[in-house]
Design a protein around this motif. Structure first.
Motif, PDB file in Angstrom:
ATOM      1  N   ASN A 322      51.154  46.461  16.987  1.00 15.49           N
ATOM      2  CA  ASN A 322      50.884  46.929  15.638  1.00 15.49           C
ATOM      3  C   ASN A 322      52.040  46.242  14.622  1.00 15.49           C
ATOM      4  O   ASN A 322      52.320  46.567  13.760  1.00 15.49           O
ATOM      5  CB  ASN A 322      51.145  48.340  15.439  1.00 15.49           C
ATOM      6  N   GLY A 323      52.380  45.147  14.998  1.00 18.16           N
ATOM      7  CA  GLY A 323      53.316  44.209  14.231  1.00 18.16           C
ATOM      8  C   GLY A 323      54.655  44.763  14.526  1.00 18.16           C
ATOM      9  O   GLY A 323      55.467  44.312  13.757  1.00 18.16           O
ATOM     10  N   ASP A 324      54.963  45.550  15.211  1.00 20.80           N
ATOM     11  CA  ASP A 324      56.473  46.168  15.263  1.00 20.80           C
ATOM     12  C   ASP A 324      57.060  45.462  16.609  1.00 20.80           C
ATOM     13  O   ASP A 324      56.389  44.642  17.644  1.00 20.80           O
ATOM     14  CB  ASP A 324      56.275  47.530  15.582  1.00 20.80           C
ATOM     15  N   THR A 325      58.374  45.698  16.741  1.00 25.44           N
ATOM     16  CA  THR A 325      59.154  45.129  17.648  1.00 25.44           C
ATOM     17  C   THR A 325      58.764  46.065  18.794  1.00 25.44           C
ATOM     18  O   THR A 325      58.813  47.179  18.772  1.00 25.44           O
ATOM     19  CB  THR A 325      60.846  45.341  17.506  1.00 25.44           C
ATOM     20  N   GLY A 326      58.647  45.364  20.029  1.00 29.75           N
ATOM     21  CA  GLY A 326      58.356  46.090  21.397  1.00 29.75           C
ATOM     22  C   GLY A 326      59.624  46.469  21.978  1.00 29.75           C
ATOM     23  O   GLY A 326      60.635  46.218  21.520  1.00 29.75           O
ATOM     24  N   GLN A 327      59.419  47.519  22.952  1.00 29.43           N
ATOM     25  CA  GLN A 327      60.545  48.173  23.497  1.00 29.43           C
ATOM     26  C   GLN A 327      61.520  47.201  24.312  1.00 29.43           C
ATOM     27  O   GLN A 327      62.619  47.258  24.266  1.00 29.43           O
ATOM     28  CB  GLN A 327      59.879  49.075  24.460  1.00 29.43           C
ATOM     29  N   VAL A 328      60.942  46.349  25.097  1.00 28.26           N
ATOM     30  CA  VAL A 328      61.515  45.451  25.669  1.00 28.26           C
ATOM     31  C   VAL A 328      62.413  44.402  24.996  1.00 28.26           C
ATOM     32  O   VAL A 328      63.466  44.074  25.250  1.00 28.26           O
ATOM     33  CB  VAL A 328      60.543  44.623  26.914  1.00 28.26           C
ATOM     34  N   ALA A 329      61.512  43.754  23.802  1.00 26.57           N
ATOM     35  CA  ALA A 329      62.236  42.957  22.961  1.00 26.57           C
ATOM     36  C   ALA A 329      63.709  43.877  22.231  1.00 26.57           C
ATOM     37  O   ALA A 329      64.733  43.079  22.119  1.00 26.57           O
ATOM     38  CB  ALA A 329      61.435  42.784  21.771  1.00 26.57           C
ATOM     39  N   LYS A 330      63.408  45.047  22.194  1.00 22.48           N
ATOM     40  CA  LYS A 330      64.638  45.613  21.337  1.00 22.48           C
ATOM     41  C   LYS A 330      65.718  46.016  22.564  1.00 22.48           C
ATOM     42  O   LYS A 330      66.792  45.918  21.921  1.00 22.48           O
ATOM     43  CB  LYS A 330      63.931  47.065  20.841  1.00 22.48           C
ATOM     44  N   ARG A 331      65.190  46.298  23.503  1.00 24.24           N
ATOM     45  CA  ARG A 331      66.289  46.565  24.657  1.00 24.24           C
ATOM     46  C   ARG A 331      67.258  45.430  24.922  1.00 24.24           C
ATOM     47  O   ARG A 331      68.306  45.274  24.921  1.00 24.24           O
ATOM     48  CB  ARG A 331      65.654  47.091  25.748  1.00 24.24           C
TER      49      ARG A 331
END
Ligand SMILES: *Cc1c(COP(=O)(O)O)cnc(C)c1O
Length: 356
Positions: A322-331
């Motif tokens: 959805n154009g948002d930062t993913g969980q793995v990227a964020k972590r």
């Protein structure tokens, strides 16, 4: 090399910038310099006031681009000490780049000591605001005045420092990228694995066209078949497809990023399914059609992690997560930056202190 580093301090001090820092525009009061001559080897290491160079117009660097560089950062911690993130990796890579470009190698340990000495002198230049850092640019140029095509007999190794602002001013932010179908960045056997100027000069045209189209970066495909994904802009690239994180396997044309290597170690440490393999754009398109393309992100020293919210290929737009930062990227972003700024443990011994 046991040579002592000569230090000549500048008489005046520049005023330190306040407010937002534009990347790579401001330089500190001093720089490191060391010369090479084919008969003397590397010699005369010194820290001197930052100033313009005087070079012969016939110097090989200007004509045949015999040069290499590195990029890393120094970070300030809450207790005011300054530290580096895996700097030995940058000096190892500097020597690998040198080897490819027929530049004589440096003593990596000595180069790192020189950097630490320079940062100690310039420690007041390490910016303290959240997300800021002191960007470090080591580089080597060929200085022999000669128009023949041959490796230079003389070089300068230099380190300059530049305080830089936070890459993400309003939090980690996904970018729009587009696949580059015409120009290529590198081919195996070429210079893609080396951090050498020509790779970046030749990529500018594609980046320019992309910017006109509203994209932040180019997704580079392999230089032979233009089928396989290689890198994004000047970052390495990762995809999460159906629970598995994938990055293109090193193949001689992909730059071996320090951030890439750190991300791989973290993914393994966290038991996240991970695979290093050749991956085609067609596979990524199929994964997107099947709803399995969960995340995409770039990795590099400047941005650390750069999530991709939209990927355009042959006029088709793939919206990722959805154009948002993913969980793995964020972590990954949170963990790497916490280690870099000394806010968390350093389980892999990645940090080297410069000042106490
Ligand atoms: C420097 C660079 C990277 C990232 O390397 P890091 O060591 O992670 O900063 C990736 N690709 C290219 C082409 C680069 O020049």
């Amino acid at each position: 090399m046991a040579e002592t580093i000569n230090v000549q301090l500048s008489e005046g001090k520049k005023t330190k910038p306040t407010g937002d820092l534009d990347f790579g525009t401001i330089f500190t009061d001093h720089m490191f310099m060391m010369d090479y001559n084919v008969n003397k080897g590397w010699h005369d290491p010194k820290i001197i006031p930052y100033e313009p160079l005087s070079l012969d117009p016939a110097a090989i660097i200007f004509h045949y681009g015999q040069t290499i560089f590195e990029g890393l950062k120094a970070y300030i911690t809450d207790d005011g000490s300054v530290q580096l993130f895996r700097p030995e990796k940058n000096f190892e890579r500097l020597n690998r780049s040198s080897e490819r470009m027929s530049i004589p190698k440096l003593d990596e340990g000595f180069a790192l000591e020189a950097l630490k000495k320079l940062i100690n002198i310039e420690k007041d230049w390490v910016p303290t605001q959240e997300g800021t850092s002191l960007y470090i640019r080591p580089f080597i140029i060929a200085t022999q005045p000669y128009l023949g095509v041959a490796p230079s007999t003389d070089y300068k190794f230099m380190i300059i420092l530049s305080p830089v602002g936070s890459y993400y001013k309003e939090g980690i932010n996904p970018i729009k990228i587009a696949v580059e179908n015409e120009y290529v960045r590198a081919v195996a056997g070429g210079t893609g694995e080396a951090k050498t100027a020509g790779n970046y000069a030749s990529s500018l045209i594609a980046e320019e066209l992309m910017t006109e189209g509203g994209y932040a970066q180019v997704l580079w495909l392999d230089g032979v078949e233009k089928k396989y994904v290689e890198e994004v802009g000047s970052m390495n690239v990762f995809f999460k497809i159906n629970g598995e994180v994938i990055t293109p396997k090193l193949n001689g044309s992909i730059l071996q990023g320090v951030t890439r290597d750190s991300v791989i170690q973290l993914l393994k440490h966290w038991d996240i399914p991970f695979n290093e393999k050749q991956i085609s754009m067609a596979e990524i398109a199929t994964a997107h059609e099947n709803g399995e393309l969960e995340e995409a992100f770039g990795t590099g020293t400047a941005a650390v992690i750069s999530p991709v919210g939209q990927l355009t290929w042959n006029n088709k737009d793939f919206i990722i997560n959805n154009g948002d930062t993913g969980q793995v990227a964020k972590r990954l972003y949170d963990t790497l930056t916490s280690i870099q700024y000394g806010k968390t443990d350093d389980p892999f011994n990645w940090i080297q202190k410069v000042t106490e």
